[in-house]
Design a protein around this motif. Sequence first.
Motif, PDB file in Angstrom:
ATOM      1  N   GLU A  91     -51.383 -51.355 -22.950  1.00 42.63           N
ATOM      2  CA  GLU A  91     -50.598 -51.886 -21.831  1.00 42.63           C
ATOM      3  C   GLU A  91     -49.992 -53.267 -22.109  1.00 42.63           C
ATOM      4  OE1 GLU A  91     -50.800 -51.874 -16.975  1.00 42.63           O
ATOM      5  OE2 GLU A  91     -52.625 -51.493 -18.117  1.00 42.63           O
ATOM      6  N   PRO A  92     -50.717 -54.210 -22.715  1.00 45.82           N
ATOM      7  CA  PRO A  92     -50.061 -55.502 -22.997  1.00 45.82           C
ATOM      8  C   PRO A  92     -48.873 -55.366 -23.948  1.00 45.82           C
ATOM      9  CG  PRO A  92     -52.441 -55.698 -23.236  1.00 45.82           C
ATOM     10  CD  PRO A  92     -52.147 -54.254 -23.031  1.00 45.82           C
ATOM     11  N   LEU A  93     -48.988 -54.461 -24.914  1.00 42.28           N
ATOM     12  CA  LEU A  93     -47.867 -54.238 -25.829  1.00 42.28           C
ATOM     13  C   LEU A  93     -46.672 -53.638 -25.101  1.00 42.28           C
ATOM     14  CD1 LEU A  93     -49.890 -52.858 -28.849  1.00 42.28           C
ATOM     15  CD2 LEU A  93     -48.453 -54.904 -28.887  1.00 42.28           C
ATOM     16  N   LEU A  94     -46.941 -52.663 -24.227  1.00 37.75           N
ATOM     17  CA  LEU A  94     -45.859 -52.041 -23.460  1.00 37.75           C
ATOM     18  C   LEU A  94     -45.174 -53.058 -22.549  1.00 37.75           C
ATOM     19  CD1 LEU A  94     -47.547 -48.659 -22.524  1.00 37.75           C
ATOM     20  CD2 LEU A  94     -45.523 -48.956 -23.961  1.00 37.75           C
ATOM     21  N   ASN A  95     -45.980 -53.856 -21.874  1.00 40.56           N
ATOM     22  CA  ASN A  95     -45.415 -54.847 -20.952  1.00 40.56           C
ATOM     23  C   ASN A  95     -44.634 -55.946 -21.669  1.00 40.56           C
ATOM     24  OD1 ASN A  95     -46.412 -53.487 -18.754  1.00 40.56           O
ATOM     25  ND2 ASN A  95     -48.287 -54.697 -18.651  1.00 40.56           N
ATOM     26  N   ALA A  96     -44.980 -56.186 -22.934  1.00 37.93           N
ATOM     27  CA  ALA A  96     -44.258 -57.193 -23.708  1.00 37.93           C
ATOM     28  C   ALA A  96     -43.009 -56.616 -24.357  1.00 37.93           C
ATOM     29  CB  ALA A  96     -45.176 -57.789 -24.773  1.00 37.93           C
ATOM     30  N   GLY A  97     -42.785 -55.303 -24.180  1.00 43.66           N
ATOM     31  CA  GLY A  97     -41.579 -54.687 -24.708  1.00 43.66           C
ATOM     32  C   GLY A  97     -41.733 -54.081 -26.090  1.00 43.66           C
ATOM     33  N   PHE A  98     -42.948 -53.946 -26.574  1.00 41.53           N
ATOM     34  CA  PHE A  98     -43.197 -53.377 -27.897  1.00 41.53           C
ATOM     35  C   PHE A  98     -43.644 -51.925 -27.766  1.00 41.53           C
ATOM     36  CE2 PHE A  98     -43.886 -57.954 -28.351  1.00 41.53           C
ATOM     37  CZ  PHE A  98     -42.959 -58.228 -29.346  1.00 41.53           C
ATOM     38  N   ARG A  99     -42.726 -51.124 -27.262  1.00 36.83           N
ATOM     39  CA  ARG A  99     -43.031 -49.706 -26.991  1.00 36.83           C
ATOM     40  C   ARG A  99     -43.379 -48.950 -28.269  1.00 36.83           C
ATOM     41  NH1 ARG A  99     -41.920 -46.675 -22.392  1.00 36.83           N
ATOM     42  NH2 ARG A  99     -41.879 -44.444 -22.769  1.00 36.83           N
ATOM     43  N   GLN A 100     -42.673 -49.196 -29.342  1.00 36.81           N
ATOM     44  CA  GLN A 100     -42.950 -48.483 -30.589  1.00 36.81           C
ATOM     45  C   GLN A 100     -44.312 -48.854 -31.161  1.00 36.81           C
ATOM     46  OE1 GLN A 100     -39.513 -49.205 -33.049  1.00 36.81           O
ATOM     47  NE2 GLN A 100     -38.676 -47.196 -32.508  1.00 36.81           N
ATOM     48  N   MET A 101     -44.705 -50.098 -31.037  1.00 30.93           N
ATOM     49  CA  MET A 101     -46.027 -50.498 -31.522  1.00 30.93           C
ATOM     50  C   MET A 101     -47.136 -49.864 -30.689  1.00 30.93           C
ATOM     51  SD  MET A 101     -46.102 -54.421 -32.609  1.00 30.93           S
ATOM     52  CE  MET A 101     -45.064 -55.062 -33.877  1.00 30.93           C
ATOM     53  N   ALA A 102     -46.883 -49.700 -29.393  1.00 30.18           N
ATOM     54  CA  ALA A 102     -47.902 -49.134 -28.507  1.00 30.18           C
ATOM     55  C   ALA A 102     -47.947 -47.614 -28.576  1.00 30.18           C
ATOM     56  CB  ALA A 102     -47.641 -49.584 -27.071  1.00 30.18           C
TER      57      ALA A 102
END
Length: 183
Positions: free
Chosen positions: A52-63
């Motif tokens: 969730e922190p990755l998604l919220n920071a805009g790093f969808r591919q990493m998440a």
Amino acid sequence: ADRIALQGLLAAAWALRNESGRAQVRITECIKNVNDVVGARARFQALLSAGEPLLNAGFRQMAEPLAREADKLVDLMDDPAERLRSLLQLSQVQENAETTHLAATRTIMVAHQPSAAFVELLRRALVIWRQVRHQGDRLECVERLAHNIAWGSAPELATEMLNACRDEAESALSYIGLSTGMA
């Protein structure tokens, strides 16, 4: 599980500092360490809290690897109501992160257009809902599902869900969920 969530936060912090190599190491550690958590639901929550922190920071591919692993765990849950709740939670977290990211890049707000993946997850959730047998769980799940269907602008799924309702209580909660999802 707490350690996995912290590794997700660290991955987001490293990604925000443009150190994607270190972020990927943390994500790999999350996936590797999740097997130490007992129970499919607990592993699911640990992975989702890391992603969730990755998604919220805009790093969808990493998440994405974390979300993929969490999605695999949904099918391992014995209780269909828990499977449905988990699937809706995963889809909502992913779609909210996408919507927030898009809204932050626009100068004019436009109506929410759900992704095809979100609508497909709603279809899957509708199938799972039909498997829920306990009346209390069934009523709670139909309201959540209806809310997400309305929020996802999927009228064909709303019709299908309303046709699958067994009694007046389910129909009433479906309408309540549909109305709250449109707000």
